[in-house]
Design an enzyme around this catalytic site. Structure first.
Site, mmCIF file in Angstrom:
data_model
loop_
_atom_site.group_PDB
_atom_site.id
_atom_site.type_symbol
_atom_site.label_atom_id
_atom_site.label_comp_id
_atom_site.label_asym_id
_atom_site.label_seq_id
_atom_site.Cartn_x
_atom_site.Cartn_y
_atom_site.Cartn_z
ATOM 1 N N GLU A 103 0.841 -1.208 0.000
ATOM 2 C CA GLU A 103 0.000 0.000 0.000
ATOM 3 C C GLU A 103 0.873 1.255 0.000
ATOM 4 O O GLU A 103 0.528 2.262 -0.634
ATOM 5 C CB GLU A 103 -0.945 -0.027 1.208
ATOM 6 N N GLU A 123 -3.266 -9.626 3.474
ATOM 7 C CA GLU A 123 -4.087 -9.368 4.670
ATOM 8 C C GLU A 123 -5.193 -10.401 4.856
ATOM 9 O O GLU A 123 -5.510 -10.808 5.967
ATOM 10 C CB GLU A 123 -4.718 -7.968 4.588
HETATM 11 C C1 LIG Z 1 -2.452 1.254 12.535
HETATM 12 C C2 LIG Z 1 -1.821 -0.075 12.258
HETATM 13 C C3 LIG Z 1 -1.135 -0.055 10.970
HETATM 14 C C4 LIG Z 1 -2.065 -0.495 9.902
HETATM 15 C C5 LIG Z 1 -1.316 -0.487 8.640
HETATM 16 C C6 LIG Z 1 -2.149 -0.934 7.518
HETATM 17 C C7 LIG Z 1 -2.452 -2.354 7.598
HETATM 18 C C8 LIG Z 1 -1.772 -3.179 6.910
HETATM 19 C C9 LIG Z 1 -2.057 -4.607 7.066
HETATM 20 C C10 LIG Z 1 -0.806 -5.425 6.928
HETATM 21 O O1 LIG Z 1 0.176 -5.007 6.395
HETATM 22 S S1 LIG Z 1 -0.910 -6.952 7.593
HETATM 23 C C11 LIG Z 1 0.679 -7.640 7.254
HETATM 24 C C12 LIG Z 1 0.806 -8.045 5.852
HETATM 25 N N1 LIG Z 1 2.063 -8.699 5.653
HETATM 26 C C13 LIG Z 1 2.218 -9.994 5.696
HETATM 27 O O2 LIG Z 1 1.293 -10.743 5.861
HETATM 28 C C14 LIG Z 1 3.610 -10.509 5.512
HETATM 29 C C15 LIG Z 1 3.936 -11.513 6.560
HETATM 30 N N2 LIG Z 1 5.289 -12.007 6.413
HETATM 31 C C16 LIG Z 1 5.631 -12.913 5.490
HETATM 32 O O3 LIG Z 1 4.889 -13.351 4.664
HETATM 33 C C17 LIG Z 1 7.035 -13.398 5.549
HETATM 34 O O4 LIG Z 1 7.506 -13.184 6.839
HETATM 35 C C18 LIG Z 1 7.984 -12.692 4.555
HETATM 36 C C19 LIG Z 1 7.911 -11.195 4.700
HETATM 37 C C20 LIG Z 1 7.617 -13.120 3.132
HETATM 38 C C21 LIG Z 1 9.426 -13.138 4.854
HETATM 39 O O5 LIG Z 1 9.495 -14.553 4.836
HETATM 40 P P1 LIG Z 1 10.798 -15.308 5.394
HETATM 41 O O6 LIG Z 1 10.545 -16.760 5.201
HETATM 42 O O7 LIG Z 1 11.996 -14.727 4.807
HETATM 43 O O8 LIG Z 1 10.865 -14.959 6.927
HETATM 44 P P2 LIG Z 1 9.872 -15.356 8.090
HETATM 45 O O9 LIG Z 1 10.465 -16.465 8.866
HETATM 46 O O10 LIG Z 1 8.502 -15.534 7.593
HETATM 47 O O11 LIG Z 1 9.860 -14.027 8.970
HETATM 48 C C22 LIG Z 1 11.028 -13.594 9.647
HETATM 49 C C23 LIG Z 1 10.604 -13.014 10.969
HETATM 50 O O12 LIG Z 1 9.845 -11.845 10.730
HETATM 51 C C24 LIG Z 1 8.580 -11.931 11.378
HETATM 52 N N3 LIG Z 1 7.613 -11.220 10.548
HETATM 53 C C25 LIG Z 1 7.448 -11.338 9.231
HETATM 54 N N4 LIG Z 1 6.521 -10.493 8.796
HETATM 55 C C26 LIG Z 1 6.086 -9.815 9.876
HETATM 56 C C27 LIG Z 1 5.129 -8.777 10.058
HETATM 57 N N5 LIG Z 1 4.435 -8.261 9.045
HETATM 58 N N6 LIG Z 1 4.938 -8.345 11.296
HETATM 59 C C28 LIG Z 1 5.635 -8.824 12.329
HETATM 60 N N7 LIG Z 1 6.580 -9.808 12.222
HETATM 61 C C29 LIG Z 1 6.789 -10.284 10.997
HETATM 62 C C30 LIG Z 1 8.319 -13.430 11.453
HETATM 63 O O13 LIG Z 1 7.402 -13.726 12.464
HETATM 64 C C31 LIG Z 1 9.698 -13.943 11.750
HETATM 65 O O14 LIG Z 1 9.975 -13.676 13.105
HETATM 66 P P3 LIG Z 1 10.246 -14.858 14.120
HETATM 67 O O15 LIG Z 1 10.594 -14.194 15.396
HETATM 68 O O16 LIG Z 1 11.342 -15.669 13.518
HETATM 69 O O17 LIG Z 1 8.955 -15.588 14.178
#
Ligand SMILES: CCCCCC/C=C/CC(=O)SCCNC(=O)CCNC(=O)[C@H](O)C(C)(C)COP(=O)(O)OP(=O)(O)OC[C@H]1O[C@@H](n2cnc3c(N)ncnc32)[C@H](O)[C@@H]1OP(=O)(O)O
Length: 719
Positions: A103, A123
């Site tokens: 976005e 999402e």
């Molecule tokens: C007012 C509030 C603000 C509102 C803003 C507007 C709303 C927006 C809605 C959203 O954006 S919802 C989130 C949408 N994004 C996702 O769904 C992405 C989620 N992540 C992934 O798909 C994957 O992590 C990746 C980015 C493709 C990377 O994959 P990879 O295999 O390389 O690593 P992972 O092992 O999955 O992740 C590493 C590590 O990072 C943590 N993590 C990943 N994404 C997020 C996130 N969006 N938020 C918080 N943490 C995230 C993941 O949990 C891993 O951490 P851990 O400690 O090893 O578990």
């Protein structure tokens, strides 16, 4: 959280710095707002580039923050301000631009993407919708049909697809940030009005209502009972029928209905549970981050049945040389042809060439002497498996890992017949092994940490979700299946039909009810196991009362169904009837109805009306109750592991979070009370007796599922 630099004297470079994925936490939003203000107010700055540190643009909102009260600056006004600004803003997308990250890219006036970047609005997979303008801008940019598809599925797209759709302006193999800075300098003199996506008119198909209706039907069919995709459709409708200012309000209202829902909580729990499951630990202190896996370059598979074939394909398609072994020439030739066909089809689908050169087929175990790892996938028969493992001990070099693909046999007993028990581990694949994502890595008491690390890492390399589990009959998944299926058959005795039970489970969200699933898997496997363990057949002690075994309630109906040659889909008859052997269209069978009626009258059982609620409670609370016992016994380390196994191996609906999360959502007190109620009514069913851990958790005030581990004082942890 965001670094601000001036480059090329006039370009403000804003780098999001929130590793590992540069999520838009409140601190990042705050820093971004400040940096944008600085850039827009500094007369030296003529253009802005936004990028992410460590080759990742932005993984979206910080999902962990969704659990608490939302703090920090809201994203929508910040994004609106970026888009409305008078200086060109260029997004430099490397790695990922997901959710809020995508976005953010949509409000930038231009987007440059690295050729390996992936973009998407996932999402919906978290039970919410893109609520920072995504549902309003994307349809304006790429049209309703394409936007609907991306928003309702959450599919990630490649940079090339994004270019074709008109989402990005340029794809580069160079450093996207450097390319974006040059691009920004060239963009300075150009008008921005046509680059403000919220100002565009949504290209609207003439048959909008019909299109939305079709997509709604598809979504309802694919994701029964799931709310988020339906809300996404409504938000996209707003993009087609309202001006941006009204559409964004509608988006926000719809988000409000989802944000605190149980489904959103469950789906977000699943996201983190999947990541938690990879972080295995052993009582010795060895764990995922201190145990080095071995590199596996070559592997052998023993047995080219359904499982063996799927495992060969899973290995070969990630570049591992595989030697496949069968015991007879004909079986070898059949297996070979099937594997080649599967690999060719798989390669065609992925647009790559099939890695047939990695395969070798043989009748001789002697050919395995140099492989790094063997996976035995012969018939589920302990004596046969022991013979194979003894042979492997003789022929393989001492360092070769020996793995067994068993769905429930004692891995340590197999380790015991080898010369290297520390190199033996279970790898329980699910059928079909090249499709199903789950892998249970079964840690025997003598499996070394290096062996476990290697099996877990190999699973990951094959694209599996690997979960480390302890060694007990059925491990986690199949051990829990027994009480679940027992309840279903007891309910048949008491008056329910297979179709009623299946419907209740499918309405709950399972892709298939327990009887349809059993028909698909084949009923003869369980029947053979029951015969071998003396529960049915000639070995049953005649002194047993007819519906009891070992002092417990036993339902012989599944045996009676098998005695009629009804083994499920493959024979065209099972709990249902099918058009032909191998058919998939399940129809209720009057013969099963007759069988149930005769059975009930033989045992003078008065059938009663059974509610869907009772079906769900008895099947699913018995399932979760066994999960609590598994945690007590140290066979699974955490509830997340159990849930991941059920999500990826047994079709548990993701929007319910898995059996343990579901129990916590229902309320542990309620689950305990219902189990006590049902156990009182059926005292000869030990699986309905509430587990001590469940009682303990209730006594501790029903803590959240993420903290149960602290309450499990396992004396005999197997993990
Ligand atoms: C007012 C509030 C603000 C509102 C803003 C507007 C709303 C927006 C809605 C959203 O954006 S919802 C989130 C949408 N994004 C996702 O769904 C992405 C989620 N992540 C992934 O798909 C994957 O992590 C990746 C980015 C493709 C990377 O994959 P990879 O295999 O390389 O690593 P992972 O092992 O999955 O992740 C590493 C590590 O990072 C943590 N993590 C990943 N994404 C997020 C996130 N969006 N938020 C918080 N943490 C995230 C993941 O949990 C891993 O951490 P851990 O400690 O090893 O578990």
């Amino acid at each position: 959280m965001a670094r601000y630099e001036l480059v090329k004297r006039s370009v403000a470079l804003i780098t999001l710095t929130n590793p590992p994925v540069n999520a838009l936490s409140s601190a990042v939003r705050h820093a971004m707002a400040k940096s944008m203000e600085q850039a827009l107010n500094d007369p030296k700055v003529t253009a802005v580039v936004i990028c992410g540190e460590n080759g990742r643009f932005c993984g979206g909102a910080d999902i962990r923050e969704f659990a608490g009260p939302l703090r920090g600056p809201p994203l929508v006004p910040l994004l609106d301000a970026i888009e409305a600004g008078e200086k060109p803003v260029v997004a430099a997308i490397e790695g990922v631009a997901l959710g809020g990250g995508f976005e953010l890219a949509l409000v930038c006036h231009y987007c440059i993407a690295h050729f390996k970047a992936r973009l998407g609005l996932p999402e919906v997979t978290l039970g919410i919708l893109p609520a920072a303008g995504g549902t309003q801008r994307l349809p304006r940019l790429i049209g309703i049909p394409a936007a609907l598809e991306l928003i309702t599925t959450g599919r990630h797209i490649s940079a090339q697809e994004a270019l074709k759709l008109g989402i990005v302006d340029q794809v580069t193999e160079q450093n996207a940030c450097e390319v974006a800075v040059e691009f920004a300098l060239r963009a300075v003199a150009k008008p921005l009005s046509s680059r403000r996506v919220s100002m565009l008119t949504t290209p609207c198909p003439p048959d909008l209502d019909a299109l939305l209706e079709v997509v709604t039907m598809e979504v309802k069919k694919k994701a029964r009972g799931v709310m988020a995709p339906l809300a996404c459709i409504q938000a996209v409708r707003a993009a087609a029928t309202m001006p941006y200012s009204k559409g964004i309000k509608r988006e926000s209202e719809l988000m409000a209905t989802l944000f605190n829902s149980g489904q959103a909580r469950a789906l977000q729990y699943c996201f983190f549970a999947q990541r938690t499951a990879g972080k295995w630990t052993l009582p010795s202190g060895a764990q995922w981050n201190n145990s080095k896996p071995r590199e596996i370059r070559s592997a052998a598979i023993i047995g080219l049945g359904t499982m063996g074939r799927g495992i060969v394909v899973s290995l070969a398609r990630v570049g591992i040389s595989v030697i496949a072994v069968e015991s007879e020439k004909k079986l070898l030739e059949t297996g070979k042809q099937m594997v080649i066909g599967m690999l060719e089809r798989d390669a065609k689908r992925r647009g790559v060439s099939a890695s047939l050169n990695l395969l070798k087929f043989t009748l001789s175990l002697q050919d395995l002497k140099d492989v790094d790892l063997v996976i035995e996938a012969v018939f589920e028969d302990m004596a046969l498996k022991k013979r194979v493992f003894q042979e492997l001990s003789k022929v393989c070099r001492p360092a070769t890992l020996l793995c067994t693909n068993t769905s429930g046999l004692d891995v340590d007993a197999l380790a015991g017949v080898t010369d290297r028990p520390h190199l033996v581990v279970g790898m329980h694949f699910f059928s079909p092994a090249h499709v199903m994502k789950l892998l249970e890595v079964v840690c025997g008491p003598r499996s070394s940490s290096e062996t476990i690390a290697t099996a877990m890492s190999l699973g990951k390399r094959m694209g599996k979700v690997s979960v480390a589990v302890g060694n007990c009959p059925g491990f986690v998944g199949n051990r829990m299946l027994k009480p679940y299926m027992d309840q279903a058959t007891f309910l048949l005795e008491e008056g329910a039909t297979p179709e009623q039970i299946d419907k209740a489970l499918e309405d709950f969200g399972f892709a298939m009810g327990v009887f349809r699933m059993s028909d698909l898997a084949g009923l003869d496997v369980g029947w053979r196991i029951r015969k071998e363990s003396g529960l049915t057949g000639p070995d049953v002690d005649p002194k047993n009362p007819p519906r009891r075994r070992h002092g417990r309630r036993y339902c012989p109906i599944p045996d009676m169904v098998c005695e009629q040659g009804r083994f499920g889909q493959k024979t065209g008859r099972g709990w249902y009837m099918y058009d032909k052997p191998g058919g998939t269209n399940a129809k209720p069978d009057p013969l099963i109805q007759n069988l149930l009626e005769m059975y009930r009258s033989r045992y003078a059982i008065q059938p009663r009306n059974i509610s869907d609620q009772e079906i769900i409670e008895r099947c699913l609370f018995a399932l979760a109750n066994e999960g609590f016992r598994i945690l007590e016994d140290g066979i699974a380390a955490r509830p997340e592991d159990i849930d991941v196994i059920y999500l990826f191996g047994y079709g548990f609906p993701r929007h319910r979070g898995g059996p343990m999360f579901y129990a916590s959502m229902v309320g542990l007190e309620r689950v305990l009370e219902r189990l006590e109620h049902y156990h009182q009514a059926h005292p000869d069913v030990p699986h309905l007796e509430p587990s001590p851990l469940l009682k303990k958790l209730v006594a501790c005030g029903s803590p959240s599922v993420q903290t149960w581990r602290e309450h499990i004082k396992t004396m005999h942890s197997h993990l």
